[in-house]
Design a protein around this motif. Structure first.
Motif, PDB file in Angstrom:
ATOM      1  N   CYS A 101       0.845  -1.199   0.000  1.00 21.58           N
ATOM      2  CA  CYS A 101       0.000   0.000   0.000  1.00 21.58           C
ATOM      3  C   CYS A 101       0.876   1.243   0.000  1.00 21.58           C
ATOM      4  CB  CYS A 101      -0.909  -0.010   1.225  1.00 21.58           C
ATOM      5  SG  CYS A 101      -1.923   1.479   1.390  1.00 21.58           S
ATOM      6  N   TYR A 130      -0.350  -6.718   0.429  1.00 21.73           N
ATOM      7  CA  TYR A 130      -1.665  -7.013  -0.134  1.00 21.73           C
ATOM      8  C   TYR A 130      -2.367  -8.084   0.696  1.00 21.73           C
ATOM      9  CZ  TYR A 130      -5.009  -9.277  -3.280  1.00 21.73           C
ATOM     10  OH  TYR A 130      -6.117  -9.847  -3.824  1.00 21.73           O
ATOM     11  N   TRP A 148      -8.685  -2.735  -2.712  1.00 24.47           N
ATOM     12  CA  TRP A 148      -7.542  -1.917  -3.108  1.00 24.47           C
ATOM     13  C   TRP A 148      -7.905  -1.100  -4.342  1.00 24.47           C
ATOM     14  CZ3 TRP A 148      -1.950  -2.610  -1.875  1.00 24.47           C
ATOM     15  CH2 TRP A 148      -1.775  -3.300  -0.670  1.00 24.47           C
ATOM     16  N   PHE A 191      -3.311   1.302  -3.241  1.00 22.60           N
ATOM     17  CA  PHE A 191      -3.677   1.781  -1.912  1.00 22.60           C
ATOM     18  C   PHE A 191      -4.846   0.961  -1.359  1.00 22.60           C
ATOM     19  CE2 PHE A 191      -1.878   5.314  -4.223  1.00 22.60           C
ATOM     20  CZ  PHE A 191      -1.075   5.965  -3.308  1.00 22.60           C
ATOM     21  N   HIS A 192      -4.811   0.727  -0.019  1.00 23.33           N
ATOM     22  CA  HIS A 192      -6.010   0.210   0.628  1.00 23.33           C
ATOM     23  C   HIS A 192      -7.120   1.243   0.467  1.00 23.33           C
ATOM     24  CE1 HIS A 192      -2.975  -2.041   3.166  1.00 23.33           C
ATOM     25  NE2 HIS A 192      -3.800  -3.001   2.812  1.00 23.33           N
ATOM     26  N   CYS A 218      -7.350   3.403   3.476  1.00 21.60           N
ATOM     27  CA  CYS A 218      -6.284   4.385   3.677  1.00 21.60           C
ATOM     28  C   CYS A 218      -6.546   5.678   2.913  1.00 21.60           C
ATOM     29  CB  CYS A 218      -4.928   3.800   3.256  1.00 21.60           C
ATOM     30  SG  CYS A 218      -4.294   2.530   4.372  1.00 21.60           S
TER      31      CYS A 218
END
Length: 264
Positions: free
Chosen positions: A211, A218, A224, A234-235, A238
């Motif tokens: 991320c 992952y 994601w 990216f998550h 997040c």
């Protein structure tokens, strides 16, 4: 907050075990990563070069803060790099963020091993703590994107298993076993090896992805999203993007890329 510059997030907090210190490290690390990635525009604005010496603090509750250093001498905890705001406008933004990241990595280690020394961690405990910390990419690696490249360069577990298989075959021949015995042994474990290989290949395909915000690996059960500009993943949590919202986004830009476009 007493003991650290700033106003909150862990007054008189003293983790005493390896697990508690590691949890403290993860919280502070997550906070600083957020400041340098998802909250980078706010962080940039707070680091006004016209202000006095400023420091970037990360707290165990994953909250970050830009503030003046602690007034106590010596401070209750090691202090982060002083005066990060002064260099902000004299460098390229990415270089400045990388510099802050390097100093933040050093600060996180100093805080963790300060606790270790304070509460008498022995050699085994210190080694265990370092190994736990070392499983995470550094803040510098996440901010600069080098963490993902390093992961790709590591030899795959499938190749390692292949090397072991070749080595084991040679040992069997040298041990004087007949070709029939060798074949029987190989056929016996063939199905199990194939299943393990498929599992490893799936993990390798996705496990290299980190991320761009928190630096974690992952996970198949998490949503994601990939930035169409920098191509970092990216998550969703997040960057505050849900699967439903993502369906309506044609070209996604992460907070860092959006901020670059906003500033001349």
């Amino acid at each position: 907050m007493e003991g650290e510059g700033g106003g909150g997030g862990g007054a008189h907090y003293n983790p005493r075990t390896v697990e508690e210190v590691f949890r403290d490290f993860k919280g502070r690390r997550a906070a600083i990563l957020r400041a340098l990635t998802t909250d980078v525009q706010e962080f940039f604005q707070q680091c006004d070069p016209e202000k006095d010496n400023l420091c970037l603090y990360g707290f165990p509750n994953e909250v970050w803060e830009v503030n003046l250093p602690a007034e106590e001498v010596p401070p209750e905890l090691p202090e982060p790099a002083l005066g990060i705001n002064f260099a902000r406008d004299g460098m390229q933004e990415k270089d400045w963020l990388s510099l802050v990241a390097v100093h933040s990595d050093a600060w996180l280690l100093s805080v963790s091993f300060f606790f270790g020394s304070k509460f008498g961690f022995d050699k085994v405990d210190r080694k265990r703590l370092f190994n736990m910390i070392n499983e995470f990419p550094t803040i510098f690696e996440v901010v600069t994107g080098t963490a993902k490249n390093q992961t790709k360069e590591k030899p795959s577990s499938a190749n390692q298993n292949g090397n072991r298989s070749k080595s084991n075959s040679k040992v069997r021949v040298l041990d004087g076993k007949s070709s029939k015995t060798i074949q029987a042994m190989e056929e016996e474990g063939l199905e199990e090896e194939e299943e393990e290989k498929e599992k490893e290949e799936d993990e390798e395909e996705h496990g290299e992805t980190l991320c761009g915000a928190c630096g974690d690996n992952y996970a198949a059960d998490e949503f994601w999203i990939c930035c169409d500009m920098c191509e970092k993943w990216f998550h969703g949590t997040c960057v505050k993007i849900t699967p439903a919202r993502a369906e309506h986004i044609k070209h996604y830009k992460c907070p860092s890329c959006s901020n670059k476009r906003a500033r001349p």
